[in-house]
Design an enzyme around this catalytic site. Structure first.
Site, PDB file in Angstrom:
ATOM      1  N   ASN A  66       0.854  -1.184   0.000  1.00  0.00           N
ATOM      2  CA  ASN A  66       0.000   0.000   0.000  1.00  0.00           C
ATOM      3  C   ASN A  66       0.893   1.239   0.000  1.00  0.00           C
ATOM      4  O   ASN A  66       1.603   1.506   0.973  1.00  0.00           O
ATOM      5  CB  ASN A  66      -0.907  -0.039   1.237  1.00  0.00           C
ATOM      6  CG  ASN A  66      -1.853   1.126   1.316  1.00  0.00           C
ATOM      7  OD1 ASN A  66      -1.463   2.281   1.154  1.00  0.00           O
ATOM      8  ND2 ASN A  66      -3.110   0.828   1.591  1.00  0.00           N
ATOM      9  N   LYS A  67       0.853   2.002  -1.102  1.00  0.00           N
ATOM     10  CA  LYS A  67       1.739   3.161  -1.247  1.00  0.00           C
ATOM     11  C   LYS A  67       1.461   4.239  -0.201  1.00  0.00           C
ATOM     12  O   LYS A  67       2.363   4.917   0.269  1.00  0.00           O
ATOM     13  CB  LYS A  67       1.632   3.734  -2.658  1.00  0.00           C
ATOM     14  CG  LYS A  67       2.237   2.807  -3.680  1.00  0.00           C
ATOM     15  CD  LYS A  67       2.149   3.383  -5.080  1.00  0.00           C
ATOM     16  CE  LYS A  67       2.849   2.428  -6.036  1.00  0.00           C
ATOM     17  NZ  LYS A  67       2.250   2.353  -7.317  1.00  0.00           N
ATOM     18  N   GLY A  68       0.189   4.414   0.188  1.00  0.00           N
ATOM     19  CA  GLY A  68      -0.161   5.398   1.202  1.00  0.00           C
ATOM     20  C   GLY A  68       0.446   5.042   2.550  1.00  0.00           C
ATOM     21  O   GLY A  68       1.033   5.889   3.230  1.00  0.00           O
ATOM     22  N   ASP A 125      -1.683  -3.899  10.983  1.00  0.00           N
ATOM     23  CA  ASP A 125      -3.049  -4.137  10.565  1.00  0.00           C
ATOM     24  C   ASP A 125      -3.820  -2.999  11.186  1.00  0.00           C
ATOM     25  O   ASP A 125      -3.653  -2.682  12.377  1.00  0.00           O
ATOM     26  CB  ASP A 125      -3.595  -5.497  11.009  1.00  0.00           C
ATOM     27  CG  ASP A 125      -4.819  -5.877  10.174  1.00  0.00           C
ATOM     28  OD1 ASP A 125      -4.760  -5.738   8.930  1.00  0.00           O
ATOM     29  OD2 ASP A 125      -5.830  -6.291  10.754  1.00  0.00           O
ATOM     30  N   PHE A 178      -5.757   8.428   2.310  1.00  0.00           N
ATOM     31  CA  PHE A 178      -6.306   7.346   1.487  1.00  0.00           C
ATOM     32  C   PHE A 178      -7.379   6.646   2.294  1.00  0.00           C
ATOM     33  O   PHE A 178      -7.626   6.977   3.450  1.00  0.00           O
ATOM     34  CB  PHE A 178      -5.196   6.370   1.050  1.00  0.00           C
ATOM     35  CG  PHE A 178      -4.476   5.706   2.186  1.00  0.00           C
ATOM     36  CD1 PHE A 178      -4.845   4.437   2.614  1.00  0.00           C
ATOM     37  CD2 PHE A 178      -3.427   6.335   2.839  1.00  0.00           C
ATOM     38  CE1 PHE A 178      -4.183   3.818   3.673  1.00  0.00           C
ATOM     39  CE2 PHE A 178      -2.752   5.724   3.894  1.00  0.00           C
ATOM     40  CZ  PHE A 178      -3.135   4.468   4.304  1.00  0.00           C
ATOM     41  N   TYR A 223     -10.532   5.700   4.143  1.00  0.00           N
ATOM     42  CA  TYR A 223     -11.688   6.408   4.706  1.00  0.00           C
ATOM     43  C   TYR A 223     -11.370   7.854   5.092  1.00  0.00           C
ATOM     44  O   TYR A 223     -12.244   8.573   5.591  1.00  0.00           O
ATOM     45  CB  TYR A 223     -12.207   5.650   5.938  1.00  0.00           C
ATOM     46  CG  TYR A 223     -12.656   4.239   5.644  1.00  0.00           C
ATOM     47  CD1 TYR A 223     -13.912   3.993   5.089  1.00  0.00           C
ATOM     48  CD2 TYR A 223     -11.828   3.153   5.917  1.00  0.00           C
ATOM     49  CE1 TYR A 223     -14.326   2.696   4.818  1.00  0.00           C
ATOM     50  CE2 TYR A 223     -12.238   1.849   5.645  1.00  0.00           C
ATOM     51  CZ  TYR A 223     -13.487   1.624   5.090  1.00  0.00           C
ATOM     52  OH  TYR A 223     -13.896   0.348   4.817  1.00  0.00           O
ATOM     53  N   ASP A 224     -10.135   8.304   4.888  1.00  0.00           N
ATOM     54  CA  ASP A 224      -9.693   9.620   5.359  1.00  0.00           C
ATOM     55  C   ASP A 224     -10.602  10.793   4.969  1.00  0.00           C
ATOM     56  O   ASP A 224     -10.836  11.673   5.794  1.00  0.00           O
ATOM     57  CB  ASP A 224      -8.262   9.912   4.902  1.00  0.00           C
ATOM     58  CG  ASP A 224      -7.223   9.080   5.632  1.00  0.00           C
ATOM     59  OD1 ASP A 224      -7.583   8.331   6.572  1.00  0.00           O
ATOM     60  OD2 ASP A 224      -6.029   9.176   5.267  1.00  0.00           O
ATOM     61  N   LYS A 238      -0.857  14.788  10.085  1.00  0.00           N
ATOM     62  CA  LYS A 238      -1.483  13.459  10.128  1.00  0.00           C
ATOM     63  C   LYS A 238      -0.621  12.490  10.940  1.00  0.00           C
ATOM     64  O   LYS A 238      -1.127  11.780  11.804  1.00  0.00           O
ATOM     65  CB  LYS A 238      -1.709  12.917   8.710  1.00  0.00           C
ATOM     66  CG  LYS A 238      -2.390  11.566   8.702  1.00  0.00           C
ATOM     67  CD  LYS A 238      -2.656  11.055   7.298  1.00  0.00           C
ATOM     68  CE  LYS A 238      -3.340   9.701   7.356  1.00  0.00           C
ATOM     69  NZ  LYS A 238      -3.600   9.136   6.029  1.00  0.00           N
ATOM     70  N   HIS A 269      -3.598   7.166  14.031  1.00  0.00           N
ATOM     71  CA  HIS A 269      -3.417   5.869  14.676  1.00  0.00           C
ATOM     72  C   HIS A 269      -2.075   5.246  14.313  1.00  0.00           C
ATOM     73  O   HIS A 269      -1.357   4.744  15.169  1.00  0.00           O
ATOM     74  CB  HIS A 269      -4.573   4.938  14.293  1.00  0.00           C
ATOM     75  CG  HIS A 269      -4.767   4.771  12.809  1.00  0.00           C
ATOM     76  ND1 HIS A 269      -4.893   5.835  11.936  1.00  0.00           N
ATOM     77  CD2 HIS A 269      -4.852   3.655  12.039  1.00  0.00           C
ATOM     78  CE1 HIS A 269      -5.046   5.374  10.701  1.00  0.00           C
ATOM     79  NE2 HIS A 269      -5.024   4.067  10.738  1.00  0.00           N
TER      80      HIS A 269
END
EC number: 3.6.1.66
Length: 193
Positions: free
Chosen positions: A9-11, A69, A152, A154-155, A175, A180
């Site tokens: 995942n790049k994000g 995760d 990315f 749900y942001d 951010k 989290h």
């Protein structure tokens, strides 16, 4: 020092690189080290799935491997999408489909009742059997209109009252300071020092 990050995942990789670089650790994508199939995430918790990925990729490449995760837990949906956040709308879905399913599920609840949190569990597995874990949470509300171009998943729908913005409207530095994943990474870095 280099750590292999168990994500394509790049994000997520961008976020890992930004935080780890602040303490001189280079984050390398697992895809740049070894080509293997992704493991099946059979865990029922974020921690179990992070551990499955960290151990699987560490064994595949023989290097320390960091896996996360993470996902979204919405209170009025009894914690859903939870560990199924990335595949909420089905196994072959994308962010748009996941977000549409989320909005459809919460739209009839008043905004103030749409409390939610992002959850991140990190596991760093070493070839010698050592393991470090860290957890991070970020509290917010789910809005029904997408706002912002950053982030990315749900942001664009995850509203942060303290900023009066969505997660997708924050700079990468802001951010990483409150997300989290950013908070979990800070806890992990404390253990690495």
């Amino acid at each position: 020092m280099k750590i292999v990050v168990a994500t394509h995942n790049k994000g997520k990789l961008r976020e890992f690189k930004a935080v780890l670089a602040t303490v001189g650790i280079e984050a390398i994508s697992i895809g740049d080290v070894v080509q293997v199939e992704e493991p099946e995430e059979t865990g029922t918790t974020f921690l179990e799935n992070a551990r499955i990925k960290a151990q699987y990729y560490m064994k595949a490449c023989g290097l320390p491997c960091l896996a996360d995760d993470s996902g979204l837990a919405v209170d009025v949906l009894a914690g859903a999408p939870g560990v199924y956040s990335a595949r909420y709308a089905g196994p072959q879905c994308d962010d748009e489909a996941n977000n549409q399913k989320l909005i459809d599920a919460v739209k009839d609840f008043p905004f103030e009742k749409r409390t939610a949190r992002y959850v991140c569990e990190l596991v760093l597995s070493y070839p010698d059997g050592r393991e470090l874990t860290a957890t991070g949470y970020c509290e917010g509300l789910i809005q029904t209109e997408a706002v912002g171009n950053g982030g990315f998943g749900y942001d664009p729908y995850f509203y942060l009252p303290q900023f009066e913005k969505t997660m997708a409207q924050l700079s990468m530095d802001d951010k990483n300071a409150i997300s989290h994943r950013g908070l979990a990474l800070q806890k992990l870095l404390e253990q690495l020092k």
